[in-house]
Write a protein that holds these residues in place. Structure first.
Motif, PDB file in Angstrom:
ATOM      1  N   GLY A   1      69.797  28.437  72.214  1.00 24.65           N
ATOM      2  CA  GLY A   1      68.944  27.382  71.673  1.00 24.65           C
ATOM      3  C   GLY A   1      68.632  26.289  72.673  1.00 24.65           C
ATOM      4  O   GLY A   1      68.228  25.196  72.298  1.00 24.65           O
TER       5      GLY A   1
ATOM      6  N   ALA B   1      70.200  31.693  63.289  1.00 19.63           N
ATOM      7  CA  ALA B   1      69.425  30.857  64.205  1.00 19.63           C
ATOM      8  C   ALA B   1      68.930  31.686  65.390  1.00 19.63           C
ATOM      9  O   ALA B   1      67.803  31.509  65.852  1.00 19.63           O
ATOM     10  N   ARG B   2      69.768  32.587  65.889  1.00 17.84           N
ATOM     11  CA  ARG B   2      69.337  33.462  66.996  1.00 17.84           C
ATOM     12  C   ARG B   2      68.157  34.333  66.574  1.00 17.84           C
ATOM     13  O   ARG B   2      67.196  34.493  67.317  1.00 17.84           O
TER      14      ARG B   2
ATOM     15  N   LEU C   1      66.059  33.715  64.167  1.00 14.07           N
ATOM     16  CA  LEU C   1      64.914  32.834  63.949  1.00 14.07           C
ATOM     17  C   LEU C   1      64.268  32.444  65.283  1.00 14.07           C
ATOM     18  O   LEU C   1      63.047  32.475  65.416  1.00 14.07           O
ATOM     19  N   ARG C   2      65.103  32.109  66.273  1.00 12.87           N
ATOM     20  CA  ARG C   2      64.566  31.752  67.592  1.00 12.87           C
ATOM     21  C   ARG C   2      63.873  32.950  68.240  1.00 12.87           C
ATOM     22  O   ARG C   2      62.839  32.801  68.891  1.00 12.87           O
TER      23      ARG C   2
ATOM     24  N   ASP D   1      63.917  21.603  64.106  1.00 14.03           N
ATOM     25  CA  ASP D   1      65.038  22.546  64.202  1.00 14.03           C
ATOM     26  C   ASP D   1      65.992  22.493  63.007  1.00 14.03           C
ATOM     27  O   ASP D   1      67.090  23.024  63.071  1.00 14.03           O
TER      28      ASP D   1
ATOM     29  N   HIS E   1      66.953  25.996  61.877  1.00 16.92           N
ATOM     30  CA  HIS E   1      67.884  26.622  62.828  1.00 16.92           C
ATOM     31  C   HIS E   1      69.323  26.213  62.517  1.00 16.92           C
ATOM     32  O   HIS E   1      70.238  27.017  62.619  1.00 16.92           O
TER      33      HIS E   1
END
Length: 170
Positions: free
Chosen positions: A154, A84-85, A87-88, A73, A76
Motif C-alpha cells: 500500500g 486490501a491487497r 482491492l489495490r 483509502d 482499504h
C-alpha cells in the motif's frame, strides 16, 4: 530495471523543470513588456497555455508515482490486509487499463488534428495534443514501476527529494 526507472524519473523531472522555466520566462517577459512598453508578445499566451498542457500531462505520472493524487483509502482499511491487497490490485488493473485506453484514444485524436494549426504560431495542434498519449503512457509506466510495492504494502515510491505532498504541488 532499476537503472531504467531512475533514468525515466530523472528525464521526466528534468523536462518538467525546463518546460516550467520556459513558461515562466515567457509569461514574465510578456508581463514586463506589457507594463513597460504597452505592447505584448503576440504568441506568449498561446505558447504558455500549450506548455501548461505538456507540463500537466508529463507531471501526472510523477504525481502518481509518489502518491500525490487524491485518494480515498477508508475501504482499504475496512477490509483487512488480504482484502486490501486484492482491492489495490483491482484498482491498479483498472488504472492501467484506463491509461492504455486513454493513450490509444488520445493517439487517434492527435492523428485527427494533424492538419490543424494554432492561430499565433502556426504549430500543428497534433504537437500540442501529443502531450495526451505521451502523458498516459508515462502514467502507465510509472504505475508499473510502483505496482508491486503498492499492491503488497500500500506504499507509493519514496524519494529523499519528493513525497506525496511535494508531488501534489508539481
Amino acid at each position: 530495471m532499476e537503472r531504467l526507472e531512475r533514468a525515466l524519473v530523472a528525464c521526466n523531472r528534468g523536462l518538467l523543470i525546463v518546460l516550467l522555466l520556459v513558461m515562466a520566462c515567457i509569461v514574465f517577459s510578456n508581463v514586463v513588456l506589457r507594463y513597460t512598453t504597452g505592447d505584448a508578445i503576440y504568441w506568449a499566451e498561446e505558447v504558455a497555455r500549450h506548455l501548461m498542457v505538456w507540463i500537466t500531462f508529463l507531471g501526472a505520472g510523477l504525481v502518481l508515482r509518489f502518491g500525490g493524487h487524491v485518494a480515498i483509502d477508508n475501504l482499504h482499511q475496512a477490509v483487512g490486509p488480504r482484502g486490501a491487497r486484492w482491492l489495490r490490485a483491482f484498482v491498479l488493473a483498472c488504472l492501467g487499463l484506463s491509461f492504455l485506453l486513454m493513450a490509444y484514444h488520445a493517439s487517434l485524436y492527435v492523428w485527427a488534428t494533424r492538419f490543424q494549426t494554432t492561430a499565433a504560431t502556426g504549430v500543428p495542434f497534433a504537437w500540442i495534443y501529443a502531450a495526451m498519449p505521451v502523458g498516459f503512457v508515462l502514467l502507465f509506466l510509472h504505475l508499473l514501476f510502483i505496482a508491486r510495492t503498492y499492491v503488497l504494502e500500500g506504499r507509493h515510491a519514496e524519494s529523499s527529494e519528493m513525497d506525496a505532498e511535494a508531488a501534489a504541488s508539481i
